[in-house]
Design an enzyme around this catalytic site. Structure first.
Site, short mmCIF file in Angstrom:
data_model
loop_
_atom_site.label_atom_id
_atom_site.label_comp_id
_atom_site.label_asym_id
_atom_site.label_seq_id
_atom_site.Cartn_x
_atom_site.Cartn_y
_atom_site.Cartn_z
CB ALA A 35 -1.15 0.00 1.34
CE1 TYR A 37 5.33 0.29 -6.37
CE2 TYR A 37 7.71 0.83 -5.72
CZ TYR A 37 7.25 0.19 -6.58
OH TYR A 37 8.28 0.80 -8.21
CG ASP A 38 0.24 0.06 -4.89
OD1 ASP A 38 -0.51 -0.93 -4.24
OD2 ASP A 38 1.37 -0.76 -5.33
CG LEU A 84 27.35 -24.10 -19.63
CD1 LEU A 84 26.61 -23.81 -18.51
CD2 LEU A 84 28.68 -23.04 -18.86
CE LYS A 115 23.33 -25.62 -17.75
NZ LYS A 115 21.28 -25.04 -18.54
CD GLU A 170 19.75 -19.61 -18.06
OE1 GLU A 170 20.64 -18.38 -18.73
OE2 GLU A 170 18.84 -20.40 -18.29
CE LYS A 286 29.10 -19.35 -14.97
NZ LYS A 286 28.77 -18.13 -15.19
CE LYS A 310 21.27 -30.46 -18.31
NZ LYS A 310 21.16 -29.62 -19.18
N1 LIG Z 1 21.82 -21.08 -16.13
C1 LIG Z 1 22.62 -20.81 -15.45
O1 LIG Z 1 22.23 -20.17 -14.66
C2 LIG Z 1 24.25 -20.48 -16.05
C3 LIG Z 1 25.24 -20.09 -15.56
N2 LIG Z 1 25.06 -19.99 -14.15
N3 LIG Z 1 26.03 -19.36 -15.69
C4 LIG Z 1 26.33 -19.46 -17.55
O2 LIG Z 1 27.49 -18.91 -17.89
C5 LIG Z 1 27.40 -18.27 -18.83
C6 LIG Z 1 29.20 -17.94 -19.23
C7 LIG Z 1 30.05 -18.40 -20.18
C8 LIG Z 1 28.91 -19.89 -20.58
C9 LIG Z 1 27.88 -19.96 -20.39
N4 LIG Z 1 25.60 -19.97 -18.47
C10 LIG Z 1 23.98 -20.17 -17.94
O3 LIG Z 1 23.24 -20.94 -19.07
C11 LIG Z 1 24.12 -21.02 -19.78
C12 LIG Z 1 23.37 -20.24 -21.34
C13 LIG Z 1 23.02 -20.54 -21.99
C14 LIG Z 1 23.13 -21.91 -22.16
C15 LIG Z 1 23.05 -21.76 -20.60
O4 LIG Z 1 21.53 -22.15 -20.20
#
Ligand SMILES: NC(=O)c1c(N)nc(OC2CCCC2)nc1O[C@@H]1CCC[C@@H]1O
Length: 326
Positions: A35, A37-38, A84, A115, A170, A286, A310
């Site tokens: 409220a 905020y609105d 990836l 991910k 994402e 990474k 995965k």
């Molecule tokens: N979906 C994710 O959470 C995610 C992430 N946490 N980090 C990356 O780093 C990139 C940067 C360089 C290569 C991939 N990519 C992600 O998702 C990729 C993007 C394209 C395909 C995947 O969904």
């Protein structure tokens, strides 16, 4: 109220509304009621109606754009949005680690990230203003979905500093939003969305921003595309920079000093996954040092300095229909 006083009040309202929006949608720690905020938003809308010259594209009132588009323009990414390589088990992770060590030596650390199971997008800002957002597309050419991305409340329309930067992340549909969407579709006798990822994709493809706005999408940013200008030297520092600029990043990320620590992070989240309010389909690992990322380079499609573990596909328990024995 004269124009000068109105100008001052409009600036105050921008600051207050952006802060409340940030606390609610980025930090998940609201300090004001809806409220309150609105009421502030209503005051800003009225001031912008009385003094149209005070309406700016980054105003909190400008999130849901007007025009319904008849198509999306194509956008060429300034650098490719890579995909990836996959790891399906511990041995694949050990092999990845061995390849990395062979190339850059034993002084390495990794960053592990959930991910997120959504759509990769790119957000471009100039002097702190959100100017263009695009889908990943084929990695080189995507679609301009700026008006739909503006409706995502965790995407800042103006950064905390007037920097020019491209952030990638994402877009996803939280499970709660997915369930609400399918409840609505059931009421309307419409076909249900199969899963949050497809629902997010369908929402971003809407030509009417009002429909995209109704889907309550969210985003986690996970990469700076043009890190050269920022001076950061590690991926983790890049994520901290994104956070300091006002972007939403995923707080479950963790720096790991060895592949063994990576494997324990993977095991931990294999377990914790069902308790998350959004879908993940794996763990992204990474190399943290950007210099080492540079040394490892990329293939045409994906970096040699990252891999996606995965999760095994959830065993689909199909209940066999009782077979009428004739
Ligand atoms: N979906 C994710 O959470 C995610 C992430 N946490 N980090 C990356 O780093 C990139 C940067 C360089 C290569 C991939 N990519 C992600 O998702 C990729 C993007 C394209 C395909 C995947 O969904």
């Amino acid at each position: 109220m004269d124009q000068q006083a109105a100008e001052k009040r409009v600036q105050e309202l921008h600051v207050q509304l952006n802060q409340l929006n940030y606390e609610y949608h980025v930090l998940d720690q609201p300090t004001a009621s809806d409220a309150e905020y609105d009421q502030l938003l209503r005051e800003l809308i009225n001031l912008e109606e009385t003094f149209p010259q005070l309406k700016s594209p980054d105003s909190p009132t400008q999130r849901v754009g007007g025009a319904v588009l008849d198509m999306f323009e194509k956008v060429q990414h300034q650098s490719p949005m890579l995909s990836l390589g996959n790891a399906f088990g511990e041995q694949d992770l050990l092999d990845f680690d061995r390849r990395v060590r062979q190339a850059v030596g034993d002084q390495i650390s990794y960053v592990c990230e959930l991910k997120i199971d959504g759509l990769a997008v790119s957000l471009r800002y100039e002097n702190g203003l959100f100017i263009q957002g695009a889908t990943r597309g084929d990695g080189t050419i995507g679609e301009d979905i700026t008006s739909n991305l503006r409706t995502i409340k965790s995407i800042p329309l103006r950064l905390n500093k007037p920097v020019s930067i491209e952030a990638r992340g994402e877009v996803f549909m939280p499970r709660k939003s997915f369930e609400a969407l399918n409840a609505l579709k059931t009421e309307r006798g419409e076909e249900l969305a199969a899963n949050p990822r497809n629902a997010a994709a369908g929402s971003l493809r809407q030509l009417d921003p009002k429909i995209a706005a109704s889907r309550n999408l969210d985003i986690f940013l996970y990469n700076i595309a043009d890190v050269g200008e920022t001076g950061v030297t590690s991926h983790s520092a890049g994520l901290d920079l994104l956070e300091s600029l006002g972007f939403k990043t995923n707080k479950e990320r963790r720096k790991c000093a060895s592949i063994e620590e990576v494997i324990s992070y993977v095991n931990e989240w294999t377990e914790q996954r069902p308790n998350l309010p959004y879908d993940i389909d794996g763990i992204v690992i990474k190399v943290d040092s950007l210099a080492q990322q540079e040394e490892l380079g990329t293939t045409a499609k994906s970096p040699r300095w990252a891999i996606a573990y995965k999760f095994p596909a959830e065993e689909v328990v199909t209940t066999l229909k009782s077979i009428e024995l004739s």
